[in-house]
Design a protein around this motif. Structure first.
Motif, PDB file in Angstrom:
ATOM      1  N   ARG A   1       0.840  -1.212   0.000  1.00  0.00           N
ATOM      2  CA  ARG A   1       0.000   0.000   0.000  1.00  0.00           C
ATOM      3  C   ARG A   1       0.870   1.256   0.000  1.00  0.00           C
ATOM      4  O   ARG A   1       0.565   2.227  -0.672  1.00  0.00           O
ATOM      5  CB  ARG A   1      -0.953   0.003   1.188  1.00  0.00           C
ATOM      6  N   ALA A   2       1.974   1.233   0.752  1.00  0.00           N
ATOM      7  CA  ALA A   2       2.885   2.381   0.783  1.00  0.00           C
ATOM      8  C   ALA A   2       3.547   2.575  -0.585  1.00  0.00           C
ATOM      9  O   ALA A   2       3.674   3.713  -1.063  1.00  0.00           O
ATOM     10  CB  ALA A   2       3.941   2.190   1.872  1.00  0.00           C
ATOM     11  N   GLU A   3       3.956   1.476  -1.228  1.00  0.00           N
ATOM     12  CA  GLU A   3       4.568   1.555  -2.559  1.00  0.00           C
ATOM     13  C   GLU A   3       3.580   2.119  -3.581  1.00  0.00           C
ATOM     14  O   GLU A   3       3.947   2.964  -4.413  1.00  0.00           O
ATOM     15  CB  GLU A   3       5.038   0.174  -3.009  1.00  0.00           C
ATOM     16  N   LEU A   4       2.343   1.657  -3.530  1.00  0.00           N
ATOM     17  CA  LEU A   4       1.324   2.149  -4.466  1.00  0.00           C
ATOM     18  C   LEU A   4       1.028   3.626  -4.231  1.00  0.00           C
ATOM     19  O   LEU A   4       0.873   4.399  -5.186  1.00  0.00           O
ATOM     20  CB  LEU A   4       0.044   1.314  -4.351  1.00  0.00           C
ATOM     21  N   ALA A   5       0.972   4.039  -2.977  1.00  0.00           N
ATOM     22  CA  ALA A   5       0.726   5.446  -2.652  1.00  0.00           C
ATOM     23  C   ALA A   5       1.884   6.320  -3.139  1.00  0.00           C
ATOM     24  O   ALA A   5       1.667   7.408  -3.687  1.00  0.00           O
ATOM     25  CB  ALA A   5       0.502   5.622  -1.155  1.00  0.00           C
ATOM     26  N   ALA A   6       3.108   5.857  -2.958  1.00  0.00           N
ATOM     27  CA  ALA A   6       4.280   6.609  -3.410  1.00  0.00           C
ATOM     28  C   ALA A   6       4.280   6.743  -4.928  1.00  0.00           C
ATOM     29  O   ALA A   6       4.560   7.819  -5.465  1.00  0.00           O
ATOM     30  CB  ALA A   6       5.561   5.935  -2.929  1.00  0.00           C
ATOM     31  N   ALA A   7       3.949   5.662  -5.631  1.00  0.00           N
ATOM     32  CA  ALA A   7       3.902   5.711  -7.096  1.00  0.00           C
ATOM     33  C   ALA A   7       2.830   6.686  -7.571  1.00  0.00           C
ATOM     34  O   ALA A   7       3.051   7.449  -8.518  1.00  0.00           O
ATOM     35  CB  ALA A   7       3.649   4.310  -7.660  1.00  0.00           C
TER      36      ALA A   7
END
Length: 133
Positions: A113-119
């Motif tokens: 979820r953090a990776e998707l939010a950062a992207a």
């Protein structure tokens, strides 16, 4: 980046539950597919207060099933894929129900979820500034 435990890789099942508010992806560790089917039905009935016969449960899949049908480079995140457009993941678990205390599953979902939010943030910044990241 965390990895799923060996127990999770061996015993994980995911079942989808249709609710009036959308689909919930339920995760549990069970010994067999039939054990998983019974467990999801009983546990979700208890959590929701809905009789087992009235639950809309579908797509019971094991860890191996999810890895086989997934497309992500990281096999561990394939358990959270829900939709694809060719080799591109276009849908991820947004409403999980973790019916297991396995910390590696929850940690991997949080990292994803953090990776998707950062992207997504980088994409917005890129569009606003006229540059590609």
């Amino acid at each position: 980046m965390s990895q799923l435990s060996q127990q999770c890789r061996k015993l994980l099942y995911r079942m989808m539950w249709q609710t009036p508010d959308g689909i919930v992806d339920a995760f549990a560790l069970c010994g067999t597919r039939e054990d998983a089917r019974r467990f999801f039905s009983a546990a979700i009935s208890l959590v929701s207060g809905i009789h087992q016969d009235e639950l809309e449960l579908f797509n019971l899949e094991s860890f191996d099933d999810l890895v086989s049908s997934g497309v992500s480079e990281d096999e561990d995140v394939r358990v959270f894929e829900t939709q694809w457009n060719g080799a591109q993941v276009v849908g991820w678990t947004n409403r999980p129900l973790f019916l297991t205390p396995d910390p590696t599953l929850i940690a991997r979902w949080a990292e994803l979820r953090a990776e998707l939010a950062a992207a997504q943030t980088n994409s917005v910044i890129s569009r606003m500034s006229g540059r590609a990241y």
